[in-house]
Design an enzyme around this catalytic site. Sequence first.
Site, PDB file in Angstrom:
ATOM      1  N   TYR A  73       0.822  -1.215   0.000  1.00 44.92           N
ATOM      2  CA  TYR A  73       0.000   0.000   0.000  1.00 44.92           C
ATOM      3  C   TYR A  73       0.856   1.266   0.000  1.00 44.92           C
ATOM      4  O   TYR A  73       0.380   2.332   0.399  1.00 44.92           O
ATOM      5  CB  TYR A  73      -0.941  -0.014   1.208  1.00 44.92           C
ATOM      6  CG  TYR A  73      -2.162  -0.892   1.022  1.00 44.92           C
ATOM      7  CD1 TYR A  73      -3.102  -0.613   0.029  1.00 44.92           C
ATOM      8  CD2 TYR A  73      -2.398  -1.991   1.848  1.00 44.92           C
ATOM      9  CE1 TYR A  73      -4.229  -1.395  -0.136  1.00 44.92           C
ATOM     10  CE2 TYR A  73      -3.529  -2.782   1.692  1.00 44.92           C
ATOM     11  CZ  TYR A  73      -4.446  -2.474   0.695  1.00 44.92           C
ATOM     12  OH  TYR A  73      -5.566  -3.246   0.530  1.00 44.92           O
ATOM     13  N   HIS A 119      -9.860  -6.317  -1.939  1.00 46.62           N
ATOM     14  CA  HIS A 119      -9.078  -5.342  -2.721  1.00 46.62           C
ATOM     15  C   HIS A 119      -9.027  -5.850  -4.154  1.00 46.62           C
ATOM     16  O   HIS A 119      -8.941  -7.057  -4.377  1.00 46.62           O
ATOM     17  CB  HIS A 119      -7.649  -5.227  -2.182  1.00 46.62           C
ATOM     18  CG  HIS A 119      -6.709  -4.568  -3.159  1.00 46.62           C
ATOM     19  ND1 HIS A 119      -6.597  -3.205  -3.263  1.00 46.62           N
ATOM     20  CD2 HIS A 119      -5.888  -5.086  -4.104  1.00 46.62           C
ATOM     21  CE1 HIS A 119      -5.732  -2.917  -4.233  1.00 46.62           C
ATOM     22  NE2 HIS A 119      -5.285  -4.038  -4.756  1.00 46.62           N
ATOM     23  N   ASN A 150     -13.450  -3.552   4.179  1.00 47.25           N
ATOM     24  CA  ASN A 150     -14.344  -3.621   3.012  1.00 47.25           C
ATOM     25  C   ASN A 150     -14.164  -4.908   2.207  1.00 47.25           C
ATOM     26  O   ASN A 150     -14.460  -4.953   1.020  1.00 47.25           O
ATOM     27  CB  ASN A 150     -14.222  -2.350   2.155  1.00 47.25           C
ATOM     28  CG  ASN A 150     -12.866  -2.205   1.498  1.00 47.25           C
ATOM     29  OD1 ASN A 150     -11.949  -2.967   1.778  1.00 47.25           O
ATOM     30  ND2 ASN A 150     -12.738  -1.238   0.606  1.00 47.25           N
ATOM     31  N   ARG A 168     -18.979  -5.751  -1.778  1.00 46.73           N
ATOM     32  CA  ARG A 168     -18.880  -4.812  -0.654  1.00 46.73           C
ATOM     33  C   ARG A 168     -20.252  -4.455  -0.092  1.00 46.73           C
ATOM     34  O   ARG A 168     -20.398  -4.268   1.123  1.00 46.73           O
ATOM     35  CB  ARG A 168     -18.100  -3.577  -1.084  1.00 46.73           C
ATOM     36  CG  ARG A 168     -16.587  -3.896  -1.137  1.00 46.73           C
ATOM     37  CD  ARG A 168     -15.844  -2.859  -1.886  1.00 46.73           C
ATOM     38  NE  ARG A 168     -14.387  -2.994  -1.778  1.00 46.73           N
ATOM     39  CZ  ARG A 168     -13.537  -2.390  -2.612  1.00 46.73           C
ATOM     40  NH1 ARG A 168     -13.998  -1.640  -3.597  1.00 46.73           N
ATOM     41  NH2 ARG A 168     -12.239  -2.547  -2.468  1.00 46.73           N
TER      42      ARG A 168
HETATM   43  P1  CMP Z   1      -8.203  -0.929  -1.190  1.00 51.70           P
HETATM   44  O1  CMP Z   1      -8.771  -1.146  -2.551  1.00 51.70           O
HETATM   45  O2  CMP Z   1      -7.607  -2.123  -0.536  1.00 51.70           O
HETATM   46  O3  CMP Z   1      -7.084   0.219  -1.271  1.00 51.70           O
HETATM   47  C1  CMP Z   1      -6.787   1.071  -0.171  1.00 51.70           C
HETATM   48  C2  CMP Z   1      -7.686   0.854   0.990  1.00 51.70           C
HETATM   49  O4  CMP Z   1      -7.669   1.836   1.987  1.00 51.70           O
HETATM   50  C3  CMP Z   1      -9.106   0.824   0.510  1.00 51.70           C
HETATM   51  O5  CMP Z   1      -9.350  -0.359  -0.223  1.00 51.70           O
HETATM   52  C4  CMP Z   1      -9.876   0.979   1.842  1.00 51.70           C
HETATM   53  O6  CMP Z   1     -10.211  -0.271   2.406  1.00 51.70           O
HETATM   54  C5  CMP Z   1      -8.854   1.646   2.767  1.00 51.70           C
HETATM   55  N1  CMP Z   1      -9.335   2.890   3.314  1.00 51.70           N
HETATM   56  C6  CMP Z   1      -9.492   3.150   4.610  1.00 51.70           C
HETATM   57  N2  CMP Z   1      -9.948   4.382   4.784  1.00 51.70           N
HETATM   58  C7  CMP Z   1     -10.099   4.935   3.572  1.00 51.70           C
HETATM   59  C8  CMP Z   1     -10.544   6.216   3.096  1.00 51.70           C
HETATM   60  N3  CMP Z   1     -10.932   7.183   3.930  1.00 51.70           N
HETATM   61  N4  CMP Z   1     -10.573   6.409   1.753  1.00 51.70           N
HETATM   62  C9  CMP Z   1     -10.166   5.437   0.895  1.00 51.70           C
HETATM   63  N5  CMP Z   1      -9.730   4.230   1.298  1.00 51.70           N
HETATM   64  C10 CMP Z   1      -9.707   3.974   2.624  1.00 51.70           C
END
Ligand code: CMP
Length: 139
Positions: free
Chosen positions: A50, A116, A113, A103
């Site tokens: 990440y 990914h 959520n 989701r």
């Molecule tokens: P993902 O697709 O795994 O990529 C980044 C992750 O950050 C996203 O899914 C969310 O689960 C997590 N996340 C947590 N808080 C936020 C936020 N405020 N905005 C966007 N992503 C978030």
Amino acid sequence: ATERTFSIIKPDATRRNLTGKINAKFEEAGLRIVAQKRLWMTREQAETFYGVHRERGFFNDLVAFMTSGPVVVQVLEGENAVARNREIMGATNPANAEPGTIRKEFAESIEANSVHGSDSPENAATEIAYFFAGTDLVG
Ligand code: CMP
């Protein structure tokens, strides 16, 4: 075109034993699971994976969450797999996700959520290479 995308079934979903139900969503939508393994990410793995979000306010919480339990990393293959998978997942925030999406049905919050999925074919290639060797992918 036939394409591959990278997917993670996140700790909130493995904790609730939802791997099979989520995989059924992928398969019903015509995506094929061509590689899959369950693992517990280290802090270093989550921070690197990440890395693009390192400056975001949610980064530390995100890393803590992604290392809070096992995940299932997988490679999905199919027609326009990147975009198709994003449709099946639904919006990042489950409050905004369409009915029938993973989701909407399973996610607990924007952080927890459930899944990914890569956001572009280029990122898919990078993310796949981070967790899999070419010989792990069996189409
Ligand atoms: P993902 O697709 O795994 O990529 C980044 C992750 O950050 C996203 O899914 C969310 O689960 C997590 N996340 C947590 N808080 C936020 C936020 N405020 N905005 C966007 N992503 C978030």
